[in-house]
Design a protein around this motif. Structure first.
Motif, short mmCIF file in Angstrom:
data_model
loop_
_atom_site.label_atom_id
_atom_site.label_comp_id
_atom_site.label_asym_id
_atom_site.label_seq_id
_atom_site.Cartn_x
_atom_site.Cartn_y
_atom_site.Cartn_z
N ILE A 29 -0.75 -16.72 -10.60
CA ILE A 29 -1.69 -17.23 -9.60
C ILE A 29 -1.20 -16.88 -8.19
O ILE A 29 -2.00 -16.61 -7.31
N LEU A 30 0.10 -16.85 -8.00
CA LEU A 30 0.65 -16.49 -6.69
C LEU A 30 0.36 -15.02 -6.38
O LEU A 30 -0.03 -14.68 -5.26
N MET A 31 0.49 -14.16 -7.38
CA MET A 31 0.20 -12.74 -7.16
C MET A 31 -1.29 -12.53 -6.93
O MET A 31 -1.68 -11.69 -6.12
N THR A 32 -2.13 -13.32 -7.60
CA THR A 32 -3.57 -13.27 -7.36
C THR A 32 -3.88 -13.66 -5.93
O THR A 32 -4.70 -13.03 -5.26
N LEU A 33 -3.21 -14.70 -5.43
CA LEU A 33 -3.39 -15.15 -4.05
C LEU A 33 -2.96 -14.06 -3.07
O LEU A 33 -3.68 -13.75 -2.13
N VAL A 34 -1.82 -13.47 -3.31
CA VAL A 34 -1.30 -12.44 -2.41
C VAL A 34 -2.24 -11.23 -2.37
O VAL A 34 -2.58 -10.73 -1.29
N LEU A 35 -2.68 -10.78 -3.54
CA LEU A 35 -3.58 -9.63 -3.58
C LEU A 35 -4.93 -9.95 -2.95
O LEU A 35 -5.53 -9.11 -2.28
N GLY A 36 -5.40 -11.18 -3.13
CA GLY A 36 -6.65 -11.59 -2.50
C GLY A 36 -6.54 -11.67 -0.99
O GLY A 36 -7.46 -11.27 -0.26
N VAL A 37 -5.41 -12.16 -0.49
CA VAL A 37 -5.20 -12.25 0.96
C VAL A 37 -5.09 -10.85 1.56
O VAL A 37 -5.69 -10.57 2.61
N VAL A 38 -4.37 -9.96 0.90
CA VAL A 38 -4.27 -8.59 1.40
C VAL A 38 -5.64 -7.90 1.36
O VAL A 38 -6.02 -7.20 2.30
N GLY A 39 -6.39 -8.14 0.29
CA GLY A 39 -7.75 -7.60 0.22
C GLY A 39 -8.63 -8.16 1.33
O GLY A 39 -9.45 -7.46 1.91
N SER A 40 -8.45 -9.44 1.65
CA SER A 40 -9.21 -10.07 2.74
C SER A 40 -8.84 -9.46 4.09
O SER A 40 -9.70 -9.28 4.95
N LEU A 41 -7.57 -9.17 4.28
CA LEU A 41 -7.14 -8.51 5.52
C LEU A 41 -7.79 -7.14 5.65
O LEU A 41 -8.30 -6.78 6.72
N ILE A 42 -7.79 -6.39 4.55
CA ILE A 42 -8.41 -5.06 4.57
C ILE A 42 -9.91 -5.19 4.83
O ILE A 42 -10.48 -4.44 5.62
N GLY A 43 -10.56 -6.14 4.17
CA GLY A 43 -11.99 -6.35 4.38
C GLY A 43 -12.32 -6.74 5.80
O GLY A 43 -13.30 -6.26 6.38
N GLY A 44 -11.50 -7.59 6.40
CA GLY A 44 -11.71 -7.98 7.79
C GLY A 44 -11.52 -6.82 8.75
O GLY A 44 -12.28 -6.68 9.72
N LEU A 45 -10.53 -5.99 8.48
CA LEU A 45 -10.30 -4.82 9.34
C LEU A 45 -11.46 -3.82 9.25
O LEU A 45 -11.91 -3.31 10.27
N VAL A 46 -11.93 -3.58 8.04
CA VAL A 46 -13.04 -2.63 7.87
C VAL A 46 -14.31 -3.19 8.52
O VAL A 46 -15.04 -2.46 9.22
N ALA A 47 -14.60 -4.47 8.30
CA ALA A 47 -15.80 -5.07 8.88
C ALA A 47 -15.75 -5.06 10.40
O ALA A 47 -16.76 -4.79 11.06
N SER A 48 -14.58 -5.34 10.98
CA SER A 48 -14.49 -5.32 12.44
C SER A 48 -14.55 -3.89 12.98
O SER A 48 -15.09 -3.65 14.06
N ALA A 49 -14.04 -2.92 12.20
CA ALA A 49 -14.12 -1.53 12.63
C ALA A 49 -15.56 -1.03 12.61
O ALA A 49 -15.94 -0.19 13.42
N LEU A 50 -16.37 -1.57 11.71
CA LEU A 50 -17.78 -1.18 11.63
C LEU A 50 -18.64 -1.96 12.61
O LEU A 50 -19.83 -1.68 12.73
N GLY A 51 -18.06 -2.93 13.28
CA GLY A 51 -18.77 -3.67 14.30
C GLY A 51 -19.66 -4.79 13.78
O GLY A 51 -20.59 -5.20 14.45
N THR A 52 -19.38 -5.31 12.58
CA THR A 52 -20.21 -6.38 12.03
C THR A 52 -19.72 -7.76 12.42
O THR A 52 -20.35 -8.75 12.08
N GLY A 53 -18.59 -7.86 13.08
CA GLY A 53 -18.07 -9.16 13.50
C GLY A 53 -16.61 -9.07 13.87
O GLY A 53 -16.01 -7.99 13.83
N ASP A 54 -16.04 -10.20 14.23
CA ASP A 54 -14.63 -10.25 14.56
C ASP A 54 -13.79 -10.23 13.28
O ASP A 54 -14.28 -10.46 12.19
N PHE A 55 -12.49 -10.03 13.46
CA PHE A 55 -11.58 -9.92 12.33
C PHE A 55 -11.56 -11.20 11.49
O PHE A 55 -11.63 -11.16 10.28
#
Length: 88
Positions: A29-55
């Motif tokens: 469950i800890l590894m699931t959390l870590v991978l989900g948080v890293v995926g969320s960071l990547i998703g936030g970076l991509v969304a902000s790079a595309l101009g859909t919102g803040d990070f």
């Protein structure tokens, strides 16, 4: 989004990614959390790079990219730890 909200969202993203990825994953469950948080960071970076919102802003594009990134990260994690599975 606060740190607790970010962790909860990361756990949800990691759990959804594990449900989407076929087969059985040997992740804690800890590894699931870590991978989900890293995926969320990547998703936030991509969304902000595309101009859909803040990070730190929750939006649908960031969530979709976060889940896709987490699925890919689960595949990478399985590949890295593939030789270390224990046989019962």
């Amino acid at each position: 989004m606060g740190i607790i909200g970010f962790l909860v969202f990361g756990l949800i993203v990691g759990a959804l990614a594990r449900l989407i990825k076929p087969g059985r994953q040997n992740l804690s469950i800890l590894m699931t959390l870590v991978l989900g948080v890293v995926g969320s960071l990547i998703g936030g970076l991509v969304a902000s790079a595309l101009g859909t919102g803040d990070f730190g802003e929750l939006n649908i594009l960031g969530a979709i990219v976060a889940i896709i990134a987490a699925v890919l990260l689960i595949g990478v994690a399985e590949g890295v730890s593939g030789g270390r599975r224990s046989v019962r």
